[in-house]
Design an enzyme around this catalytic site. Structure first.
Site, PDB file in Angstrom:
ATOM      1  N   ARG A 170     -12.024 -24.966  -0.427  1.00  0.00           N
ATOM      2  CA  ARG A 170     -10.730 -25.438   0.141  1.00  0.00           C
ATOM      3  C   ARG A 170     -10.831 -26.632   1.074  1.00  0.00           C
ATOM      4  O   ARG A 170     -10.271 -27.741   1.105  1.00  0.00           O
ATOM      5  CB  ARG A 170     -10.100 -24.502   0.641  1.00  0.00           C
ATOM      6  CG  ARG A 170      -9.186 -23.476  -0.320  1.00  0.00           C
ATOM      7  CD  ARG A 170      -9.786 -22.847  -1.645  1.00  0.00           C
ATOM      8  NE  ARG A 170      -9.163 -22.205  -2.287  1.00  0.00           N
ATOM      9  CZ  ARG A 170      -9.016 -20.777  -2.327  1.00  0.00           C
ATOM     10  NH1 ARG A 170      -9.481 -20.214  -1.314  1.00  0.00           N
ATOM     11  NH2 ARG A 170      -8.115 -20.390  -3.048  1.00  0.00           N
ATOM     12  N   ASP A 199     -13.742 -23.615  -6.465  1.00  0.00           N
ATOM     13  CA  ASP A 199     -12.387 -23.081  -6.678  1.00  0.00           C
ATOM     14  C   ASP A 199     -11.457 -24.040  -7.165  1.00  0.00           C
ATOM     15  O   ASP A 199     -11.875 -25.181  -7.707  1.00  0.00           O
ATOM     16  CB  ASP A 199     -11.822 -22.636  -5.200  1.00  0.00           C
ATOM     17  CG  ASP A 199     -10.989 -21.477  -5.296  1.00  0.00           C
ATOM     18  OD1 ASP A 199     -10.035 -21.376  -5.882  1.00  0.00           O
ATOM     19  OD2 ASP A 199     -11.457 -20.334  -4.493  1.00  0.00           O
ATOM     20  N   HIS A 260      -9.616 -19.492 -10.736  1.00  0.00           N
ATOM     21  CA  HIS A 260      -9.887 -20.222  -9.730  1.00  0.00           C
ATOM     22  C   HIS A 260     -10.887 -21.193 -10.107  1.00  0.00           C
ATOM     23  O   HIS A 260     -11.829 -21.676  -9.628  1.00  0.00           O
ATOM     24  CB  HIS A 260     -10.761 -19.447  -8.528  1.00  0.00           C
ATOM     25  CG  HIS A 260      -9.478 -18.466  -7.788  1.00  0.00           C
ATOM     26  ND1 HIS A 260      -8.845 -19.220  -6.916  1.00  0.00           N
ATOM     27  CD2 HIS A 260      -9.154 -17.401  -7.560  1.00  0.00           C
ATOM     28  CE1 HIS A 260      -8.071 -18.480  -6.372  1.00  0.00           C
ATOM     29  NE2 HIS A 260      -7.988 -17.318  -6.760  1.00  0.00           N
ATOM     30  N   ASP A 323     -11.474 -12.736  -9.325  1.00  0.00           N
ATOM     31  CA  ASP A 323     -10.140 -12.352  -8.688  1.00  0.00           C
ATOM     32  C   ASP A 323      -8.978 -13.143  -9.020  1.00  0.00           C
ATOM     33  O   ASP A 323      -9.194 -14.330  -9.714  1.00  0.00           O
ATOM     34  CB  ASP A 323     -10.182 -12.736  -7.183  1.00  0.00           C
ATOM     35  CG  ASP A 323     -10.618 -14.090  -6.818  1.00  0.00           C
ATOM     36  OD1 ASP A 323     -11.444 -14.657  -7.439  1.00  0.00           O
ATOM     37  OD2 ASP A 323      -9.802 -14.833  -6.174  1.00  0.00           O
ATOM     38  N   GLU A 324      -7.825 -12.858  -9.054  1.00  0.00           N
ATOM     39  CA  GLU A 324      -6.513 -13.585  -9.607  1.00  0.00           C
ATOM     40  C   GLU A 324      -6.369 -14.313 -10.632  1.00  0.00           C
ATOM     41  O   GLU A 324      -5.994 -15.365 -10.757  1.00  0.00           O
ATOM     42  CB  GLU A 324      -6.390 -14.411  -8.252  1.00  0.00           C
ATOM     43  CG  GLU A 324      -6.107 -13.652  -6.878  1.00  0.00           C
ATOM     44  CD  GLU A 324      -5.905 -14.536  -5.746  1.00  0.00           C
ATOM     45  OE1 GLU A 324      -5.020 -14.125  -4.755  1.00  0.00           O
ATOM     46  OE2 GLU A 324      -6.316 -15.663  -5.389  1.00  0.00           O
ATOM     47  N   TRP A 390     -11.298  -6.346  -1.851  1.00  0.00           N
ATOM     48  CA  TRP A 390     -10.732  -7.180  -1.155  1.00  0.00           C
ATOM     49  C   TRP A 390      -9.190  -6.784  -1.123  1.00  0.00           C
ATOM     50  O   TRP A 390      -8.496  -7.125   0.093  1.00  0.00           O
ATOM     51  CB  TRP A 390     -10.632  -8.593  -1.794  1.00  0.00           C
ATOM     52  CG  TRP A 390     -10.075  -9.031  -2.779  1.00  0.00           C
ATOM     53  CD1 TRP A 390     -10.401  -8.973  -4.163  1.00  0.00           C
ATOM     54  CD2 TRP A 390      -8.677  -9.605  -3.010  1.00  0.00           C
ATOM     55  NE1 TRP A 390      -9.482  -9.490  -4.964  1.00  0.00           N
ATOM     56  CE2 TRP A 390      -8.286  -9.946  -4.176  1.00  0.00           C
ATOM     57  CE3 TRP A 390      -7.939  -9.971  -1.935  1.00  0.00           C
ATOM     58  CZ2 TRP A 390      -7.292 -10.524  -4.672  1.00  0.00           C
ATOM     59  CZ3 TRP A 390      -6.657 -10.920  -2.266  1.00  0.00           C
ATOM     60  CH2 TRP A 390      -6.123 -10.805  -3.826  1.00  0.00           C
ATOM     61  N   TYR A 415      -9.942 -10.167   6.897  1.00  0.00           N
ATOM     62  CA  TYR A 415      -9.427 -11.617   6.405  1.00  0.00           C
ATOM     63  C   TYR A 415      -9.428 -12.603   7.706  1.00  0.00           C
ATOM     64  O   TYR A 415      -8.399 -12.511   8.256  1.00  0.00           O
ATOM     65  CB  TYR A 415      -8.233 -11.672   5.572  1.00  0.00           C
ATOM     66  CG  TYR A 415      -8.587 -11.560   4.119  1.00  0.00           C
ATOM     67  CD1 TYR A 415      -9.871 -10.884   3.780  1.00  0.00           C
ATOM     68  CD2 TYR A 415      -8.065 -12.307   3.289  1.00  0.00           C
ATOM     69  CE1 TYR A 415     -10.121 -10.643   2.301  1.00  0.00           C
ATOM     70  CE2 TYR A 415      -8.328 -12.272   1.745  1.00  0.00           C
ATOM     71  CZ  TYR A 415      -9.446 -11.423   1.411  1.00  0.00           C
ATOM     72  OH  TYR A 415      -9.704 -11.456   0.077  1.00  0.00           O
ATOM     73  N   PHE A 416     -10.435 -13.307   8.074  1.00  0.00           N
ATOM     74  CA  PHE A 416     -10.592 -14.171   9.188  1.00  0.00           C
ATOM     75  C   PHE A 416      -9.625 -15.491   9.224  1.00  0.00           C
ATOM     76  O   PHE A 416      -9.656 -16.225  10.279  1.00  0.00           O
ATOM     77  CB  PHE A 416     -11.714 -14.526   9.601  1.00  0.00           C
ATOM     78  CG  PHE A 416     -12.700 -13.154  10.237  1.00  0.00           C
ATOM     79  CD1 PHE A 416     -11.920 -12.026  10.251  1.00  0.00           C
ATOM     80  CD2 PHE A 416     -13.993 -13.319  10.618  1.00  0.00           C
ATOM     81  CE1 PHE A 416     -12.752 -10.783  10.723  1.00  0.00           C
ATOM     82  CE2 PHE A 416     -14.637 -12.138  11.189  1.00  0.00           C
ATOM     83  CZ  PHE A 416     -14.236 -11.093  11.142  1.00  0.00           C
ATOM     84  N   TRP A 465     -11.635 -17.824   4.480  1.00  0.00           N
ATOM     85  CA  TRP A 465     -10.943 -18.725   3.474  1.00  0.00           C
ATOM     86  C   TRP A 465     -10.535 -19.812   4.213  1.00  0.00           C
ATOM     87  O   TRP A 465      -9.876 -19.820   5.263  1.00  0.00           O
ATOM     88  CB  TRP A 465      -9.709 -17.921   2.964  1.00  0.00           C
ATOM     89  CG  TRP A 465     -10.213 -16.675   1.971  1.00  0.00           C
ATOM     90  CD1 TRP A 465      -9.721 -15.329   2.362  1.00  0.00           C
ATOM     91  CD2 TRP A 465     -10.872 -16.649   0.792  1.00  0.00           C
ATOM     92  NE1 TRP A 465     -10.349 -14.435   1.512  1.00  0.00           N
ATOM     93  CE2 TRP A 465     -11.058 -15.518   0.302  1.00  0.00           C
ATOM     94  CE3 TRP A 465     -11.026 -17.614  -0.079  1.00  0.00           C
ATOM     95  CZ2 TRP A 465     -11.671 -15.036  -0.718  1.00  0.00           C
ATOM     96  CZ3 TRP A 465     -11.983 -17.196  -1.244  1.00  0.00           C
ATOM     97  CH2 TRP A 465     -12.203 -15.943  -1.463  1.00  0.00           C
ATOM     98  N   THR A 466     -10.518 -21.081   3.702  1.00  0.00           N
ATOM     99  CA  THR A 466     -10.512 -22.410   4.610  1.00  0.00           C
ATOM    100  C   THR A 466      -9.116 -23.146   4.264  1.00  0.00           C
ATOM    101  O   THR A 466      -9.129 -24.334   4.470  1.00  0.00           O
ATOM    102  CB  THR A 466     -11.740 -22.996   4.844  1.00  0.00           C
ATOM    103  OG1 THR A 466     -11.924 -23.486   3.165  1.00  0.00           O
ATOM    104  CG2 THR A 466     -12.708 -22.290   5.234  1.00  0.00           C
ATOM    105  N   GLU A 467      -8.105 -22.673   3.476  1.00  0.00           N
ATOM    106  CA  GLU A 467      -6.969 -23.449   3.288  1.00  0.00           C
ATOM    107  C   GLU A 467      -6.548 -23.974   4.775  1.00  0.00           C
ATOM    108  O   GLU A 467      -6.363 -25.130   4.627  1.00  0.00           O
ATOM    109  CB  GLU A 467      -6.005 -22.543   2.785  1.00  0.00           C
ATOM    110  CG  GLU A 467      -6.115 -22.417   1.305  1.00  0.00           C
ATOM    111  CD  GLU A 467      -6.521 -20.778   1.227  1.00  0.00           C
ATOM    112  OE1 GLU A 467      -7.465 -20.334   2.126  1.00  0.00           O
ATOM    113  OE2 GLU A 467      -6.274 -19.963   0.240  1.00  0.00           O
TER     114      GLU A 467
HETATM  115  C1  TNX Z   1      -6.538 -14.638  -1.938  1.00  0.00           C
HETATM  116  S1  TNX Z   1      -8.954 -13.061  -1.741  1.00  0.00           S
HETATM  117  C2  TNX Z   1      -7.777 -15.240  -2.404  1.00  0.00           C
HETATM  118  C3  TNX Z   1      -8.295 -16.615  -1.730  1.00  0.00           C
HETATM  119  C4  TNX Z   1      -7.243 -17.171  -0.977  1.00  0.00           C
HETATM  120  C5  TNX Z   1      -6.901 -16.037  -0.132  1.00  0.00           C
HETATM  121  C6  TNX Z   1      -5.959 -16.317   1.251  1.00  0.00           C
HETATM  122  C7  TNX Z   1      -9.541 -13.429  -2.862  1.00  0.00           C
HETATM  123  C8  TNX Z   1     -10.474 -12.893  -3.541  1.00  0.00           C
HETATM  124  N1  TNX Z   1      -8.787 -14.542  -3.481  1.00  0.00           N
HETATM  125  O1  TNX Z   1      -8.358 -17.276  -3.019  1.00  0.00           O
HETATM  126  O2  TNX Z   1      -7.889 -18.060  -0.226  1.00  0.00           O
HETATM  127  O3  TNX Z   1      -6.406 -15.005  -0.622  1.00  0.00           O
HETATM  128  O4  TNX Z   1      -6.301 -15.413   2.237  1.00  0.00           O
END
Ligand code: TNX
Length: 757
Positions: A170, A199, A260, A323-324, A390, A415-416, A465-467
């Protein structure tokens, strides 16, 4: 042999005189060692001290040199390292000896500090190294000489996996930053850097066979039109891996699949499920729908990529994401569906299971183990795959019961990217607060597991996570000192929050000496201003958390521009100062300054102006702290719920002839995967929109509006012309909300002033 007997005798004698001290502040060591036995006397460290290492022991030599390097950096003390003399008796005075002994666990060590000498013993290179790190912290920071109280420390970690995840996709951090991060991780005995390298928003690892992954995939066009990106060359990666090994940090690379994956698919469209040749590397945050397809050529591509990854990273663990992975594209694609039918797979989840298993088998065949986010927990998951939990800790529980190794990495506790306090000094991030104490109180133990199942919990890890962390400096702030709390949870078998805070004061001094940009939020000054006869009334606070921990903090301040010290005026009650007075203040624990110095020069607006982060949000959708990337910068990031840009200013005195002024910013709405249909837009009265002012609720008829036209198309913060309020009296809750034609731009409030004559 004689030496060992001597030591045993000394130890036996010391035991009679010693008390097993509970946890004591005399030791500034983080994470807290498993056992500390205080003894009588102390050892003087100074220019005459010599560090001895056994002849030919490269690991001991490296650990000794690291100790010397650390004392040089934080204490300005440089000691010689020499080979231990043949006759040990001659060595004992004023020397620190590193020794190799069997009978220690893989990362365990022992330090014996006696008035005549110090020994650091361990069986492994890591043990010697961690002994050096602990010994470094036994000397108070600052002076080039000092005393270390006599004591024996026996130490080993609770968990083997003590990690941090860094998202370099990110936002990209320089190799120099990564090197520094590995270095400060090692100072906390953190030993896994999980490196999130790919990503939707960027592919950051050079792959020789597929140059477009970086020539295309490493670059995106950000909302303002600027090209953003970067990647790590294989040479840079090799250097970092080598450096990490010297710090006993294992780098676990992550290559995300099947989701991702937008950046990779933008570079090689034929790998994607939608066959979309026009796909671009994304500049939006959130869950994207682009997945790899399931064609043989795609697996060949991924295995070739992983082949180069395996050459670069010696880690036993390779993270493959998982993930996701929203399955819309798989469900919609005839090619993917046809492939699934040929493979006899039914349903999208089974397809992801097939994907993971194929890749995990490839890694096993190469002697490595796959790690994946907890979505990889599907029937058929190979038993050597590691589940990274997570979505809360439940994934770790399920994995351990199933017999898979697992790492605790749960959102939100670890989650920092969440802010760590309500102070104005916090940089952009997610608005929920995960304080230092929240991290410290994270409980990795799972009483519902049997001993056998519990062995599958490898350890824990926090995520960066660096958004919203645009620079390495901000990553550091978000990571430190929460990483210190994480380290103690992962390493130490005993914990004490008040004691940790005391040790953190010394650790903070070391952070400063090492030039680390750490957060001092737990000790920081929280200031509030109010208008008062004769100027501004100033309330300084943030001590309640420290007092609750049983500490005795105090705030000292100056009004003459000088640095506050423990002998400056003690803050006891709100002060009234003339407008324009410079106030400097800091939090102290006894004589030690615990926070950075805070300073402010309240102007005529102080006490009237409220920043967005001092207001309440109307809802709790997706709360973020954001800032404009260009133009006039705000004093602090803007607090906004992107699902509902609306704020409440409680209990405002509204006399007659009131006036509302506000400053706003038009931020890019670059979010995907939200339920955008739930976001209210199209309720504007003028083309650009307006900031509506309501009292006693947000659905009441608005008292008036501040049109946004003067801020349209402007970068940064813009102050809007004032709105005169109709005559009112009494105290009211004021609601401020944006009415706007569309989602983009996302209007956000910086501050509001409500004045009445
Ligand atoms: C979820 S946690 C994500 C990341 C995002 C994050 C933001 C995870 C495995 N996927 O892609 O950066 O939330 O907090």
């Amino acid at each position: 042999m004689i030496r060992r007997e001597l030591r045993a005798a000394v130890r036996a004698a010391a035991l009679i005189l010693s008390v097993a001290v509970p946890i004591t502040a005399h030791c500034g060591v983080i994470p807290l060692p498993a056992e500390i036995v205080a003894e009588v006397g102390s050892f003087n460290v100074g220019a005459a001290t010599v560090v001895h290492v056994p002849r030919g022991d490269a690991d001991a030599d490296q650990a000794a040199r690291y100790l010397v390097e650390l004392w040089t950096r934080t204490n300005g003390l440089t000691l010689p390292v020499t080979v231990s003399p043949a006759n040990p008796g001659a060595a004992s005075t004023d020397s620190i000896s590193f020794e190799r002994h069997s009978g220690f666990g893989p990362e365990a060590y022992e330090i014996n500090v006696a008035p005549h000498g110090v020994t650091v013993s361990a069986a492994s290179a890591a043990g010697l190294f961690y002994g050096a790190v602990t010994l470094w912290q036994l000397l108070p920071p600052g002076g080039a000489a000092g005393q270390i109280p006599a004591q024996t420390i026996r130490d080993m970690p609770t968990y083997a996996w003590r990690g941090l995840m860094l998202d370099s996709a990110r936002h990209f951090q320089s190799p120099a930053f990564i090197r520094s991060m590995i270095d400060w991780m090692a100072l906390h005995k953190l030993n896994v850097l999980h490196w999130h390298l790919t990503d939707d928003q960027g592919w950051r690892l050079e792959i020789r066979k597929y140059p477009r992954l970086t020539s295309v995939g490493a670059w995106r066009v950000d909302p303002g039109g600027a090209r953003y990106g970067g990647f790590y060359t294989q040479g840079e990666v090799r250097d970092l891996v080598r450096f990490a090994a010297s710090r006993h940090v294992q780098i676990v690379p992550e290559i995300e699949m099947p989701g991702h994956a937008t950046a990779a698919i933008a570079a090689y469209p034929s790998m994607g499920a939608a066959g979309d040749g026009a796909l671009r590397v994304s500049a939006s945050w959130g869950v994207h729908t682009h997945l790899f397809n399931l064609e043989p050529g795609t697996f060949e591509f991924l295995e070739n990529v992983l082949g180069e990854v395996l050459e670069l990273f010696p880690s036993r663990y390779i993270h493959v994401g998982g993930d996701e992975a929203v399955k819309d594209e798989w469900n919609a694609s005839p090619t993917v569906q046809a492939r699934a039918r040929r493979l006899g797979i039914h349903g999208a989840d089974a397809m992801q299971a097939y994907f993971t298993q194929k890749i995990a088998k490839f890694l096993s065949a190469h002697g490595r183990r796959a790690v994946g986010w907890d979505e990889i927990m599907q029937p058929g998951l190979p038993s050597d795959a590691v589940v990274m939990a997570w979505r809360g800790a439940s994934g770790a529980h399920a994995a351990a019961i199933k017999g898979n190794d697992t790492v605790l990495a749960p959102d939100p506790a670890l989650y920092f990217d969440h802010r760590q306090s309500k102070l104005a000094a916090e940089p952009p991030g997610r608005l929920i607060i995960i304080s230092l104490e929240d991290v410290y109180r994270f409980e990795p133990g799972d009483p519902a597991l049997s001993d056998l199942q519990r062995r599958h919990i490898l350890g824990l890890q926090a995520e960066l996570w660096t958004e919203y962390m645009t620079t390495g400096q901000r990553v550091e702030w978000m990571a430190l000192p929460r990483a210190a709390a994480l380290a103690e949870v992962g390493w130490s078998s005993r914990r004490s929050w008040p004691d940790f805070l005391r040790r953190l004061v010394s650790m903070s001094a070391r952070y400063r000496a090492l030039n680390l940009d750490y957060a001092d939020s737990v000790f920081g000054i929280d200031a509030h201003f109010a208008r008062a006869a004769g100027g501004v009334s100033v309330t300084l606070g943030n001590l309640s958390e420290l007092k609750d921990a049983g500490l005795d903090p105090s705030i000292h301040y100056t009004l003459d521009g000088r640095e506050p010290s423990a002998t400056s005026a003690l803050y006891e009650a709100p002060l009234t100062v003339p407008v324009g007075t410079e106030i400097r203040a800091a939090t102290f624990l006894g004589p030690q300054q615990a926070s950075r110095t805070w300073s402010s020069r309240p102007d005529a607006h102080a006490g009237v102006r409220r920043s967005s982060h001092e207001l309440e949000l109307c809802g709790n959708g997706v709360g973020l702290l954001l800032e404009p990337s260009t133009g006039a910068a705000p004093d602090a990031p803007l607090a906004v719920d992107i699902m509902n840009p609306c704020w409440i200013y409680r209990d405002v005195e509204l006399g007659s002839a009131g006036r509302v002024t506000a400053a706003v910013a038009a931020l890019p709405f670059n979010y995907v995967g939200l339920d955008a249909a739930k976001i209210r837009v199209g309720d504007n009265r003028t083309p650009v929109g307006e900031l509506e002012v309501h009292v006693d609720g947000c659905d009441t008829a608005s008292l008036g509006v501040l049109p946004l036209a003067p801020a349209a198309g402007k970068d940064g913060i813009t102050e809007l012309p004032a709105l005169k309020l109709p005559p009112l009296s009494g105290r009211h809750d004021v609601c401020l909300r944006f009415a706007r034609p569309r989602l983009d731009p996302l209007w956000a409030l910086d501050w509001v002033e409500i004045e009445n004559q």
